[in-house]
Design an enzyme around this catalytic site. Sequence first.
Site, PDB file in Angstrom:
ATOM      1  N   HIS A 184      13.607  13.898   1.773  1.00  0.00           N
ATOM      2  CA  HIS A 184      13.618  12.530   1.229  1.00  0.00           C
ATOM      3  C   HIS A 184      13.512  12.592  -0.284  1.00  0.00           C
ATOM      4  O   HIS A 184      12.453  12.285  -0.816  1.00  0.00           O
ATOM      5  CB  HIS A 184      12.449  11.748   1.817  1.00  0.00           C
TER       6      HIS A 184
ATOM      7  N   ILE B 161      11.300  11.925  -3.272  1.00  0.00           N
ATOM      8  CA  ILE B 161      10.596  10.667  -3.498  1.00  0.00           C
ATOM      9  C   ILE B 161       9.684  10.422  -2.303  1.00  0.00           C
ATOM     10  O   ILE B 161      10.102  10.589  -1.148  1.00  0.00           O
ATOM     11  CB  ILE B 161      11.593   9.495  -3.631  1.00  0.00           C
TER      12      ILE B 161
ATOM     13  N   GLY C  43       8.208   4.940   1.183  1.00  0.00           N
ATOM     14  CA  GLY C  43       7.357   3.756   1.073  1.00  0.00           C
ATOM     15  C   GLY C  43       6.309   3.669   2.163  1.00  0.00           C
ATOM     16  O   GLY C  43       5.168   3.285   1.915  1.00  0.00           O
ATOM     17  N   VAL C  44       6.670   4.033   3.381  1.00  0.00           N
ATOM     18  CA  VAL C  44       5.713   3.961   4.478  1.00  0.00           C
ATOM     19  C   VAL C  44       4.549   4.936   4.256  1.00  0.00           C
ATOM     20  O   VAL C  44       3.413   4.657   4.630  1.00  0.00           O
ATOM     21  CB  VAL C  44       6.413   4.197   5.843  1.00  0.00           C
TER      22      VAL C  44
ATOM     23  N   GLU D  16       0.504   4.240   3.915  1.00  0.00           N
ATOM     24  CA  GLU D  16      -0.516   5.020   4.619  1.00  0.00           C
ATOM     25  C   GLU D  16      -1.557   5.562   3.632  1.00  0.00           C
ATOM     26  O   GLU D  16      -2.754   5.575   3.935  1.00  0.00           O
ATOM     27  CB  GLU D  16       0.131   6.161   5.405  1.00  0.00           C
TER      28      GLU D  16
END
Length: 139
Positions: free
Chosen positions: A46, A52, A55-56, A60
């Site tokens: 990613h 990067i 977002g998830v 968390e």
Amino acid sequence: MDREELKKYLPHREPMLLVDSSEVVEEGKVESTYTIPEEAYFVQGHFPGNPIVPGVILCEIMAQGSVLLFKEKLDGKLGLYAGMNKVRFKKQVHPGETVVVKSKVSSCHDPLICVESAAYVNGDLCCSGMLSFMLTDNK
């Protein structure tokens, strides 16, 4: 608190333990940090050549960084996500950067706890949102 002390409150373990330290900065407010490892599993694909933090994963990191806000309620309980609202991503986060999470309780109606949380890198806002946790029996 360091990682080992936080394990008393967080059920997460490596590689999903995403907080290095956390402290109560004033009543009802917590500040936590996590330095993204260069070899973190979640950036390996990613994206190739431009890693990067997803977002998830930032969400968390914010959730785990908020746990000290309700640690006294965790005896025999587990705090699970109940929802995320108004989550916004403002800046990319990369391996090697240190994420600073600032969180505070916005409402608490047992067993539901709502938290305002924001993640920063070098003082720049990267992600923010309202996180909801449901306290459940830890079986």
